[in-house]
Design an enzyme around this catalytic site. Structure first.
Site, PDB file in Angstrom:
ATOM      1  N   ARG A  51       0.797  -1.221   0.000  1.00  0.00           N
ATOM      2  CA  ARG A  51       0.000   0.000   0.000  1.00  0.00           C
ATOM      3  C   ARG A  51       0.837   1.283   0.000  1.00  0.00           C
ATOM      4  O   ARG A  51       0.561   2.193  -0.768  1.00  0.00           O
ATOM      5  CB  ARG A  51      -0.916   0.062   1.248  1.00  0.00           C
ATOM      6  CG  ARG A  51      -2.190  -0.681   1.106  1.00  0.00           C
ATOM      7  CD  ARG A  51      -2.565  -1.289   2.433  1.00  0.00           C
ATOM      8  NE  ARG A  51      -1.575  -2.279   2.770  1.00  0.00           N
ATOM      9  CZ  ARG A  51      -1.643  -3.543   2.352  1.00  0.00           C
ATOM     10  NH1 ARG A  51      -2.657  -3.952   1.677  1.00  0.00           N
ATOM     11  NH2 ARG A  51      -0.678  -4.397   2.622  1.00  0.00           N
ATOM     12  N   THR A  52       1.825   1.356   0.877  1.00  0.00           N
ATOM     13  CA  THR A  52       2.525   2.635   1.032  1.00  0.00           C
ATOM     14  C   THR A  52       3.293   2.963  -0.253  1.00  0.00           C
ATOM     15  O   THR A  52       3.188   4.069  -0.789  1.00  0.00           O
ATOM     16  CB  THR A  52       3.471   2.573   2.241  1.00  0.00           C
ATOM     17  OG1 THR A  52       2.734   2.102   3.361  1.00  0.00           O
ATOM     18  CG2 THR A  52       4.051   3.936   2.548  1.00  0.00           C
ATOM     19  N   LYS A  80      26.423  -4.136  -2.255  1.00  0.00           N
ATOM     20  CA  LYS A  80      27.900  -4.135  -2.331  1.00  0.00           C
ATOM     21  C   LYS A  80      28.516  -3.497  -1.104  1.00  0.00           C
ATOM     22  O   LYS A  80      29.726  -3.330  -1.024  1.00  0.00           O
ATOM     23  CB  LYS A  80      28.348  -3.342  -3.569  1.00  0.00           C
ATOM     24  CG  LYS A  80      27.827  -3.877  -4.879  1.00  0.00           C
ATOM     25  CD  LYS A  80      28.261  -2.918  -6.002  1.00  0.00           C
ATOM     26  CE  LYS A  80      27.323  -3.024  -7.190  1.00  0.00           C
ATOM     27  NZ  LYS A  80      27.419  -1.837  -8.063  1.00  0.00           N
ATOM     28  N   ARG A 101      11.272   3.725   3.188  1.00  0.00           N
ATOM     29  CA  ARG A 101      10.930   2.767   4.255  1.00  0.00           C
ATOM     30  C   ARG A 101      12.169   1.955   4.563  1.00  0.00           C
ATOM     31  O   ARG A 101      12.885   1.516   3.650  1.00  0.00           O
ATOM     32  CB  ARG A 101       9.803   1.835   3.826  1.00  0.00           C
ATOM     33  CG  ARG A 101       9.614   0.699   4.824  1.00  0.00           C
ATOM     34  CD  ARG A 101       8.409  -0.144   4.540  1.00  0.00           C
ATOM     35  NE  ARG A 101       7.184   0.596   4.810  1.00  0.00           N
ATOM     36  CZ  ARG A 101       5.965   0.052   4.764  1.00  0.00           C
ATOM     37  NH1 ARG A 101       5.812  -1.221   4.451  1.00  0.00           N
ATOM     38  NH2 ARG A 101       4.901   0.775   5.036  1.00  0.00           N
ATOM     39  N   HIS A 129       5.105   5.832  11.444  1.00  0.00           N
ATOM     40  CA  HIS A 129       4.588   5.716  10.077  1.00  0.00           C
ATOM     41  C   HIS A 129       3.658   6.923   9.865  1.00  0.00           C
ATOM     42  O   HIS A 129       2.438   6.802   9.816  1.00  0.00           O
ATOM     43  CB  HIS A 129       3.828   4.395   9.936  1.00  0.00           C
ATOM     44  CG  HIS A 129       3.580   3.945   8.528  1.00  0.00           C
ATOM     45  ND1 HIS A 129       3.677   4.776   7.432  1.00  0.00           N
ATOM     46  CD2 HIS A 129       3.228   2.717   8.032  1.00  0.00           C
ATOM     47  CE1 HIS A 129       3.392   4.091   6.336  1.00  0.00           C
ATOM     48  NE2 HIS A 129       3.120   2.840   6.668  1.00  0.00           N
TER      49      HIS A 129
HETATM   50  N1   CP Z   1      -0.150   0.111   5.786  1.00  0.00           N
HETATM   51  C1   CP Z   1       1.024  -0.239   5.274  1.00  0.00           C
HETATM   52  O1   CP Z   1       2.070   0.307   5.634  1.00  0.00           O
HETATM   53  O2   CP Z   1       0.973  -1.238   4.326  1.00  0.00           O
HETATM   54  P1   CP Z   1       2.206  -1.736   3.487  1.00  0.00           P
HETATM   55  O3   CP Z   1       3.165  -2.417   4.422  1.00  0.00           O
HETATM   56  O4   CP Z   1       1.644  -2.682   2.450  1.00  0.00           O
HETATM   57  O5   CP Z   1       2.861  -0.530   2.855  1.00  0.00           O
END
Ligand code: CP
Length: 302
Positions: A51-52, A80, A101, A129
């Site tokens: 999703r993110t 590397k 991320r 998040h």
């Molecule tokens: N909600 C969320 O962070 O989903 P993902 O891990 O799929 O990005």
């Protein structure tokens, strides 16, 4: 917010939330506007995501931006031995904004300190998040008509759940009453509870889910995250602690909505999906509009 990184939800104010949510509403009405044609977004995912990553990339591409990046650090020179610092310094020469991320807490803050362009934290380990938090706020405001004075239950992994940490912190600005449901081992950390206590808000802790459902406006389910446990036996002990079934919603308030940052494993059974109170898939869609708003505001483009 122009040119500023977003690493923790505490980096922005209650007024900023409103600015972002109001702009997201405009993007929901008209998501395809070529206002970012001259911009490049780097999408750096050192940890899996559906999703993110895809909602950020969809948000950017619907606004006309170009996208560079990787979905697997092993396809980059990290494999590397290149450091995070060198990686970020390089990428900030190639892009106007970085979405990152990473599995390590604090990595996004570090990236923002060495980057010459703004960094949006798309999740750093069990820490924060913030962009998920903003789409959660958007979803709550949209379904409840307000963010103020709500009863919100958080269920599952409150210890490692970064979405929970960000959302609890944000909701302390709105006189929320918190209902915290978790196994003893996965209680909300005191570093997050501190924000509730500072505002003198009420919070109640439970180990059972059933008694909470009739009391609340929002049921925020979360996954017990196997990947955060160093001891597999500890995960086995708690992995199926809470399972929400459709029949459990029978005595819930009419305005209740079920949220989940997703992915789910088995904590919401599929028979809940057709209940009008299930909102998690629309919640994920809202992520596109909220991320469009964040990109536009951070890049200073109207
Ligand atoms: N909600 C969320 O962070 O989903 P993902 O891990 O799929 O990005």
């Amino acid at each position: 917010m122009k040119d500023k990184s977003l690493i923790s939800i505490t980096d922005i104010t209650k007024e900023d939330y409103k600015t972002i949510l109001d702009l997201a509403e405009k993007f929901e009405k008209k998501p395809k506007q070529k206002i970012l044609e001259n911009y490049v977004m780097a999408s750096l995912f050192f940890e899996p995501s559906t999703r993110t990553r895809l909602s950020f990339e969809s948000a950017a591409s619907q606004l006309g931006a170009k996208i560079v990046g990787f979905t697997d650090a092993s396809s980059s020179s990290v494999k590397k031995g290149e450091t995070l610092k060198d990686t970020i310094m390089m990428v900030s020469n190639y892009a106007d904004i970085i979405v990152m991320r990473h599995p390590k807490e604090g990595s996004s803050r570090y990236a923002s300190e060495v980057s010459s362009v703004p960094v949006l934290n798309a999740g750093d380990g069990a820490n924060q998040h913030p962009t998920q938090c903003l789409l959660d706020l958007y979803s709550i405001r949209k379904t409840q008509g307000t963010l103020d004075n709500l009863h919100v239950a958080f269920i599952g992994d409150l210890k490692y759940g970064r979405t929970v940490h960000s959302l609890v912190t944000a909701l302390t600005n709105f006189n929320t009453t918190f209902h915290l449901v978790s196994p003893i081992e996965l209680k909300l950390p005191s570093s997050v509870k501190r924000f509730i206590k500072e505002k003198n808000l009420d919070y109640y802790q439970y180990t059972e889910l059933d008694e909470v459902i009739p009391k609340v406006d929002i049921l925020y389910m979360t996954r017990i995250q196997q990947e955060r446990f160093s001891d597999p036996l500890e995960y086995e002990k708690v992995k199926n602690s809470y399972v929400l079934r459709n029949s459990m919603l029978d005595d819930s308030k009419p305005n209740l909505r079920v949220l989940h940052p997703l992915p789910r494993v088995n904590e919401i059974t599929e028979d809940v999906d057709s209940n009008p109170k299930a909102y998690y898939f629309t919640q994920a869609l809202n992520g596109v509009y909220v991320r469009q708003a964040l990109l536009a505001l951070t890049l200073g483009v109207k």
